[in-house]
Motif scaffolding. Structure first.
Motif, PDB file in Angstrom:
ATOM      1  N   ALA A 199       0.775  -1.047  -0.047  1.00  0.00           N
ATOM      2  CA  ALA A 199      -0.023  -0.049   0.032  1.00  0.00           C
ATOM      3  C   ALA A 199       0.930   1.372   0.077  1.00  0.00           C
ATOM      4  O   ALA A 199       1.588   1.343   1.071  1.00  0.00           O
ATOM      5  N   ALA A 200       0.713   1.995  -0.996  1.00  0.00           N
ATOM      6  CA  ALA A 200       1.663   3.171  -1.224  1.00  0.00           C
ATOM      7  C   ALA A 200       1.056   4.534  -0.633  1.00  0.00           C
ATOM      8  O   ALA A 200      -0.336   4.574  -0.401  1.00  0.00           O
ATOM      9  N   ASP A 201       1.800   5.444  -0.270  1.00  0.00           N
ATOM     10  CA  ASP A 201       1.628   6.734   0.234  1.00  0.00           C
ATOM     11  C   ASP A 201       2.214   7.779  -0.408  1.00  0.00           C
ATOM     12  O   ASP A 201       3.691   7.526  -0.443  1.00  0.00           O
ATOM     13  N   ALA A 202       1.752   8.915  -0.668  1.00  0.00           N
ATOM     14  CA  ALA A 202       2.475  10.008  -1.534  1.00  0.00           C
ATOM     15  C   ALA A 202       2.544  11.100  -0.360  1.00  0.00           C
ATOM     16  O   ALA A 202       1.494  11.820   0.071  1.00  0.00           O
ATOM     17  N   GLY A 203       3.864  11.462   0.148  1.00  0.00           N
ATOM     18  CA  GLY A 203       3.946  12.633   0.957  1.00  0.00           C
ATOM     19  C   GLY A 203       4.347  13.892   0.233  1.00  0.00           C
ATOM     20  O   GLY A 203       4.997  13.810  -0.505  1.00  0.00           O
ATOM     21  N   HIS A 204       4.499  14.821   1.181  1.00  0.00           N
ATOM     22  CA  HIS A 204       5.155  15.978   0.913  1.00  0.00           C
ATOM     23  C   HIS A 204       6.120  16.619   1.956  1.00  0.00           C
ATOM     24  O   HIS A 204       5.735  16.500   3.200  1.00  0.00           O
ATOM     25  N   ARG A 205       7.114  17.347   1.721  1.00  0.00           N
ATOM     26  CA  ARG A 205       8.135  17.829   2.624  1.00  0.00           C
ATOM     27  C   ARG A 205       8.354  19.267   2.074  1.00  0.00           C
ATOM     28  O   ARG A 205       8.710  19.337   1.017  1.00  0.00           O
ATOM     29  N   GLY A 206       8.235  20.125   2.844  1.00  0.00           N
ATOM     30  CA  GLY A 206       8.499  21.624   2.447  1.00  0.00           C
ATOM     31  C   GLY A 206       9.538  22.430   3.644  1.00  0.00           C
ATOM     32  O   GLY A 206       9.587  21.802   4.974  1.00  0.00           O
ATOM     33  N   GLY A 207       9.998  23.266   3.301  1.00  0.00           N
ATOM     34  CA  GLY A 207      10.808  24.108   4.174  1.00  0.00           C
ATOM     35  C   GLY A 207      11.623  25.378   3.379  1.00  0.00           C
ATOM     36  O   GLY A 207      11.333  25.487   2.136  1.00  0.00           O
ATOM     37  N   ARG A 208      12.529  26.053   4.010  1.00  0.00           N
ATOM     38  CA  ARG A 208      13.211  27.154   3.046  1.00  0.00           C
ATOM     39  C   ARG A 208      14.148  26.491   2.497  1.00  0.00           C
ATOM     40  O   ARG A 208      14.825  25.309   2.734  1.00  0.00           O
ATOM     41  N   PRO A 209      14.730  26.998   1.252  1.00  0.00           N
ATOM     42  CA  PRO A 209      15.805  26.445   0.180  1.00  0.00           C
ATOM     43  C   PRO A 209      17.100  26.081   1.299  1.00  0.00           C
ATOM     44  O   PRO A 209      17.507  26.953   2.219  1.00  0.00           O
ATOM     45  N   GLY A 210      17.518  24.946   1.034  1.00  0.00           N
ATOM     46  CA  GLY A 210      18.583  24.514   2.006  1.00  0.00           C
ATOM     47  C   GLY A 210      18.235  23.692   2.976  1.00  0.00           C
ATOM     48  O   GLY A 210      18.920  22.890   3.854  1.00  0.00           O
ATOM     49  N   PHE A 211      17.044  23.194   3.074  1.00  0.00           N
ATOM     50  CA  PHE A 211      16.385  22.353   4.188  1.00  0.00           C
ATOM     51  C   PHE A 211      16.856  21.023   3.776  1.00  0.00           C
ATOM     52  O   PHE A 211      16.941  20.130   4.750  1.00  0.00           O
ATOM     53  N   VAL A 212      16.917  20.719   2.399  1.00  0.00           N
ATOM     54  CA  VAL A 212      17.469  19.532   1.922  1.00  0.00           C
ATOM     55  C   VAL A 212      18.807  19.392   1.691  1.00  0.00           C
ATOM     56  O   VAL A 212      19.293  20.693   0.954  1.00  0.00           O
ATOM     57  N   ARG A 213      19.864  18.524   2.258  1.00  0.00           N
ATOM     58  CA  ARG A 213      21.355  18.732   1.980  1.00  0.00           C
ATOM     59  C   ARG A 213      21.786  17.602   1.064  1.00  0.00           C
ATOM     60  O   ARG A 213      21.220  16.488   1.373  1.00  0.00           O
ATOM     61  N   ALA A 214      22.333  18.021   0.229  1.00  0.00           N
ATOM     62  CA  ALA A 214      23.249  16.872  -0.848  1.00  0.00           C
ATOM     63  C   ALA A 214      24.344  16.650  -0.433  1.00  0.00           C
ATOM     64  O   ALA A 214      25.259  17.376  -0.747  1.00  0.00           O
TER      65      ALA A 214
END
Length: 315
Positions: A199-214
């Protein structure tokens, strides 16, 4: 959460992974209250909201069991409630989409998220999808609204004519330097997870630019901010680490899809590196799909959510 009723613990809409995360986070009571808002079908308000939307985020596994998050688009009305438990979608994944062949082959678990950047509203609908002559029909299993926290507001500026730019997908096993910059400039991404039953789920993540770090070509990290206490995403990851990420370039329509595996770091020291975070999620990239002009929608620059925590300098 499972869409077919097979898997939740007795007396709750949640499966064992979600309940374990809720207990660890100390959110069991709130999750129980919010869980009572989950419906099995579409009410009038949900149906009207869906009928106004130009896009739908989807989450599913491909024929090899790899999870992906993708985007379907169409003029308002392309999403239409045809009954209290059925949603008609006048679109299906394009031929170069990793979900195209699997969804066309037969009934399949599908998670969806209707997110309206114009109004900062969102609705989750999980169920089973089957191919139709017009696109897809989704038999609903769970329908529930999410709060607008961490949603950036945008205005729809234009819809590119059919065929403009042309879909062109490039595959890789790691992020290029340009793709890492895209990830770290993002204020939004979407996340596909699933429970062991599929059973699949589609989620959202948000924040200021830079909240995801590569942090490397094959490693991303992001904060897990306080949310609705359901822990649909983290609960799935507790039982099945497979995940798919979707980054949308809101001005060009370019799509960046990542397949891989995620895990949750609960250590307080790690969370302290991200203001406002309770946990940190690490994602190991295994497959990269970059599609130029994959979406025809062209959006304005964002009005940031007032709930977005600051990002430390240098991140």
């Amino acid at each position: 959460m499972t869409a077919d009723g097979d898997g939740p613990e007795a007396g709750t809409p949640y499966h064992a992974g979600e309940r374990a995360v809720q207990r660890r986070a100390g959110e069991t009571a709130r999750a129980e209250r919010i869980g009572r808002t989950i419906a099995a079908g579409l009410g009038d308000i949900a149906a009207a909201f869906l009928g106004l939307q130009p896009m739908l985020v989807i989450a599913a596994a491909d024929g090899d069991g790899r999870l992906w998050s993708s985007l379907l688009t169409g003029p308002p009305g392309f999403l239409r409630a045809t009954g209290p438990h059925t949603l008609s979608v006048a679109a299906r994944p394009a031929g170069d989409d990793p979900l195209a062949a699997f969804l066309a082959a037969g009934p399949a678990p599908l998670g969806t998220l209707a997110l309206d950047p114009r109004t900062r509203r969102r609705l989750r609908l999980n169920g089973t999808a089957r191919a139709t002559a017009r696109g897809l029909a989704i038999d609903t299993g769970q329908v529930f609204a999410n709060c607008p926290k961490h949603l950036q507001q945008r205005t729809l500026r234009a819809v590119a004519p059919a065929g403009e730019d042309g879909d062109r997908t490039v595959r890789g096993a790691a992020l290029t330097d340009a793709q890492r910059r895209t990830v770290e400039a993002a204020d939004t991404f979407f996340l596909a997870t699933a429970d062991p039953a599929g059973a699949a789920d589609a989620g959202h993540r948000g924040g200021r630019p830079g909240f995801v770090r590569a942090t490397s070509p094959t490693r991303l990290s992001w904060p897990d901010y306080p949310g609705n206490a359901m822990f649909a995403t983290l609960g799935n990851l507790a039982l099945r680490p497979d995940a798919g990420l979707l980054f949308v370039d809101w001005t060009t329509g370019d799509l960046l899809r990542l397949g891989g595996r995620a895990r949750v770091d609960w250590s307080a020291g790690r969370a302290a590196l991200f203001p406002g975070a309770r946990r940190v999620v690490d994602f190991d990239v295994e497959t990269v799909l970059a599609t130029r002009g994959g979406s025809p929608l062209r959006w304005s620059e964002p009005v940031p959510s007032p709930a977005n925590p600051p990002v430390p300098p240098g991140c």
